[in-house]
Design a protein around this motif. Structure first.
Motif, PDB file in Angstrom:
ATOM      1  N   ALA A  10       0.831  -1.207   0.000  1.00 24.22           N
ATOM      2  CA  ALA A  10       0.000   0.000   0.000  1.00 24.22           C
ATOM      3  C   ALA A  10       0.864   1.256   0.000  1.00 24.22           C
ATOM      4  O   ALA A  10       0.581   2.211  -0.730  1.00 24.22           O
ATOM      5  N   GLN A  11       1.937   1.266   0.782  1.00 22.30           N
ATOM      6  CA  GLN A  11       2.839   2.418   0.803  1.00 22.30           C
ATOM      7  C   GLN A  11       3.478   2.640  -0.563  1.00 22.30           C
ATOM      8  O   GLN A  11       3.588   3.775  -1.031  1.00 22.30           O
ATOM      9  N   HIS A  12       3.899   1.553  -1.221  1.00 26.60           N
ATOM     10  CA  HIS A  12       4.516   1.677  -2.548  1.00 26.60           C
ATOM     11  C   HIS A  12       3.514   2.240  -3.562  1.00 26.60           C
ATOM     12  O   HIS A  12       3.850   3.136  -4.339  1.00 26.60           O
ATOM     13  N   VAL A  13       2.293   1.719  -3.551  1.00 21.23           N
ATOM     14  CA  VAL A  13       1.270   2.198  -4.484  1.00 21.23           C
ATOM     15  C   VAL A  13       0.938   3.656  -4.202  1.00 21.23           C
ATOM     16  O   VAL A  13       0.845   4.470  -5.123  1.00 21.23           O
ATOM     17  N   ARG A  14       0.788   4.009  -2.938  1.00 19.59           N
ATOM     18  CA  ARG A  14       0.473   5.392  -2.567  1.00 19.59           C
ATOM     19  C   ARG A  14       1.570   6.349  -3.049  1.00 19.59           C
ATOM     20  O   ARG A  14       1.284   7.404  -3.614  1.00 19.59           O
ATOM     21  N   ARG A  15       2.840   5.976  -2.847  1.00 22.71           N
ATOM     22  CA  ARG A  15       3.948   6.817  -3.323  1.00 22.71           C
ATOM     23  C   ARG A  15       3.910   6.966  -4.841  1.00 22.71           C
ATOM     24  O   ARG A  15       4.123   8.056  -5.373  1.00 22.71           O
ATOM     25  N   SER A  36       2.221 -21.476 -18.053  1.00 24.37           N
ATOM     26  CA  SER A  36       1.294 -22.067 -17.085  1.00 24.37           C
ATOM     27  C   SER A  36      -0.152 -21.631 -17.293  1.00 24.37           C
ATOM     28  O   SER A  36      -1.035 -22.105 -16.610  1.00 24.37           O
ATOM     29  N   GLY A  37      -0.392 -20.692 -18.201  1.00 24.17           N
ATOM     30  CA  GLY A  37      -1.755 -20.356 -18.560  1.00 24.17           C
ATOM     31  C   GLY A  37      -2.242 -18.962 -18.248  1.00 24.17           C
ATOM     32  O   GLY A  37      -2.995 -18.386 -19.001  1.00 24.17           O
ATOM     33  N   MET A  38      -1.841 -18.379 -17.105  1.00 26.06           N
ATOM     34  CA  MET A  38      -2.343 -17.067 -16.732  1.00 26.06           C
ATOM     35  C   MET A  38      -1.203 -16.223 -16.165  1.00 26.06           C
ATOM     36  O   MET A  38      -0.263 -16.751 -15.583  1.00 26.06           O
ATOM     37  N   ALA A  39      -1.331 -14.912 -16.338  1.00 22.51           N
ATOM     38  CA  ALA A  39      -0.351 -13.978 -15.789  1.00 22.51           C
ATOM     39  C   ALA A  39      -1.094 -12.837 -15.105  1.00 22.51           C
ATOM     40  O   ALA A  39      -2.196 -12.469 -15.498  1.00 22.51           O
ATOM     41  N   TYR A  40      -0.468 -12.308 -14.071  1.00 21.10           N
ATOM     42  CA  TYR A  40      -1.035 -11.154 -13.373  1.00 21.10           C
ATOM     43  C   TYR A  40      -0.815  -9.894 -14.197  1.00 21.10           C
ATOM     44  O   TYR A  40       0.199  -9.750 -14.871  1.00 21.10           O
ATOM     45  N   VAL A  41      -1.785  -8.986 -14.119  1.00 19.31           N
ATOM     46  CA  VAL A  41      -1.695  -7.692 -14.786  1.00 19.31           C
ATOM     47  C   VAL A  41      -1.895  -6.619 -13.711  1.00 19.31           C
ATOM     48  O   VAL A  41      -2.877  -6.655 -12.969  1.00 19.31           O
ATOM     49  N   LEU A  42      -0.940  -5.705 -13.622  1.00 21.51           N
ATOM     50  CA  LEU A  42      -1.011  -4.592 -12.672  1.00 21.51           C
ATOM     51  C   LEU A  42      -0.879  -3.292 -13.429  1.00 21.51           C
ATOM     52  O   LEU A  42      -0.007  -3.167 -14.294  1.00 21.51           O
ATOM     53  N   GLU A  43      -1.734  -2.320 -13.100  1.00 23.73           N
ATOM     54  CA  GLU A  43      -1.614  -0.988 -13.677  1.00 23.73           C
ATOM     55  C   GLU A  43      -2.309   0.005 -12.753  1.00 23.73           C
ATOM     56  O   GLU A  43      -3.165  -0.363 -11.951  1.00 23.73           O
ATOM     57  N   TYR A  44      -1.906   1.237 -12.863  1.00 33.23           N
ATOM     58  CA  TYR A  44      -2.558   2.277 -12.080  1.00 33.23           C
ATOM     59  C   TYR A  44      -3.820   2.697 -12.814  1.00 33.23           C
ATOM     60  O   TYR A  44      -3.807   2.881 -14.027  1.00 33.23           O
ATOM     61  N   ALA A  45      -4.912   2.792 -12.067  1.00 32.66           N
ATOM     62  CA  ALA A  45      -6.209   3.127 -12.657  1.00 32.66           C
ATOM     63  C   ALA A  45      -6.547   4.573 -12.358  1.00 32.66           C
ATOM     64  O   ALA A  45      -6.396   5.039 -11.228  1.00 32.66           O
ATOM     65  N   ASP A  46      -7.016   5.279 -13.379  1.00 31.69           N
ATOM     66  CA  ASP A  46      -7.421   6.666 -13.205  1.00 31.69           C
ATOM     67  C   ASP A  46      -8.872   6.802 -12.795  1.00 31.69           C
ATOM     68  O   ASP A  46      -9.282   7.825 -12.269  1.00 31.69           O
ATOM     69  N   GLY A  83      17.832  -7.704  -1.832  1.00 34.19           N
ATOM     70  CA  GLY A  83      19.055  -7.294  -2.511  1.00 34.19           C
ATOM     71  C   GLY A  83      18.755  -6.207  -3.518  1.00 34.19           C
ATOM     72  O   GLY A  83      18.172  -5.180  -3.181  1.00 34.19           O
ATOM     73  N   LEU A  84      19.138  -6.433  -4.776  1.00 30.73           N
ATOM     74  CA  LEU A  84      18.891  -5.462  -5.835  1.00 30.73           C
ATOM     75  C   LEU A  84      17.518  -5.622  -6.475  1.00 30.73           C
ATOM     76  O   LEU A  84      17.118  -4.798  -7.286  1.00 30.73           O
ATOM     77  N   ASN A  85      16.814  -6.685  -6.114  1.00 30.69           N
ATOM     78  CA  ASN A  85      15.505  -6.954  -6.705  1.00 30.69           C
ATOM     79  C   ASN A  85      14.388  -6.432  -5.820  1.00 30.69           C
ATOM     80  O   ASN A  85      14.429  -6.568  -4.602  1.00 30.69           O
ATOM     81  N   GLU A  86      13.387  -5.841  -6.450  1.00 35.26           N
ATOM     82  CA  GLU A  86      12.201  -5.413  -5.729  1.00 35.26           C
ATOM     83  C   GLU A  86      10.998  -5.586  -6.638  1.00 35.26           C
ATOM     84  O   GLU A  86      11.107  -5.540  -7.856  1.00 35.26           O
ATOM     85  N   GLY A  87       9.850  -5.831  -6.020  1.00 31.15           N
ATOM     86  CA  GLY A  87       8.644  -5.962  -6.810  1.00 31.15           C
ATOM     87  C   GLY A  87       7.496  -6.547  -6.010  1.00 31.15           C
ATOM     88  O   GLY A  87       7.625  -6.856  -4.829  1.00 31.15           O
ATOM     89  N   PHE A  88       6.370  -6.669  -6.684  1.00 31.22           N
ATOM     90  CA  PHE A  88       5.167  -7.212  -6.069  1.00 31.22           C
ATOM     91  C   PHE A  88       5.264  -8.732  -6.001  1.00 31.22           C
ATOM     92  O   PHE A  88       5.773  -9.371  -6.908  1.00 31.22           O
ATOM     93  N   ARG A  89       4.738  -9.275  -4.915  1.00 27.83           N
ATOM     94  CA  ARG A  89       4.645 -10.724  -4.713  1.00 27.83           C
ATOM     95  C   ARG A  89       3.180 -11.058  -4.463  1.00 27.83           C
ATOM     96  O   ARG A  89       2.503 -10.380  -3.703  1.00 27.83           O
ATOM     97  N   PHE A  90       2.716 -12.100  -5.110  1.00 23.61           N
ATOM     98  CA  PHE A  90       1.315 -12.504  -5.012  1.00 23.61           C
ATOM     99  C   PHE A  90       1.196 -13.742  -4.136  1.00 23.61           C
ATOM    100  O   PHE A  90       1.876 -14.732  -4.380  1.00 23.61           O
TER     101      PHE A  90
END
Length: 107
Positions: A10-15, A36-46, A83-90
């Motif tokens: 939530a903090q990351h999205v808010r920033r 494997s059949g499906m992938a997550y889709v993330l985007e900021y919504a207006d 480390g040097l990697n950052e991102g969303f985890r589901f």
């Protein structure tokens, strides 16, 4: 039915929304893709679409379309740095398998 964000996510999205200067929240969905059949889709919504389910976690809205909600119900979205990697985890209780690269999943 629910989709939630951890406090870190939530903090990351808010920033990010603050940096953009506008936005209604984070849109989370799925699409057919990968080995494997499906992938997550993330985007900021207006804006919120009339058919969206809206979940709020730590003051941030998560928008999910009806077709994706079936696959995402109960998902917890976290934001991590290792480390040097950052991102969303589901953490998706509906997920049965993932591909070797972690980019797609099946239910």
């Amino acid at each position: 039915m629910a989709v939630t964000l951890t406090e870190n996510a939530a903090q990351h999205v808010r920033r990010s929304l603050d940096k953009r200067g506008h936005g209604a929240g984070l849109r989370l969905g799925v699409r057919t893709s990968g080995c494997s059949g499906m992938a997550y889709v993330l985007e900021y919504a207006d804006q919120v679409a009339p058919e969206d389910s809206v979940f709020e976690s730590h003051g941030v809205k998560v928008l999910v379309d009806p077709k994706s909600l079936v696959y995402l119900d109960g998902t917890v979205l976290d934001y991590t740095r290792e480390g040097l990697n950052e991102g969303f985890r589901f953490q998706n209780p509906n997920q049965k398998e993932t591909c070797g690269c972690g980019e797609s999943f099946s239910v």
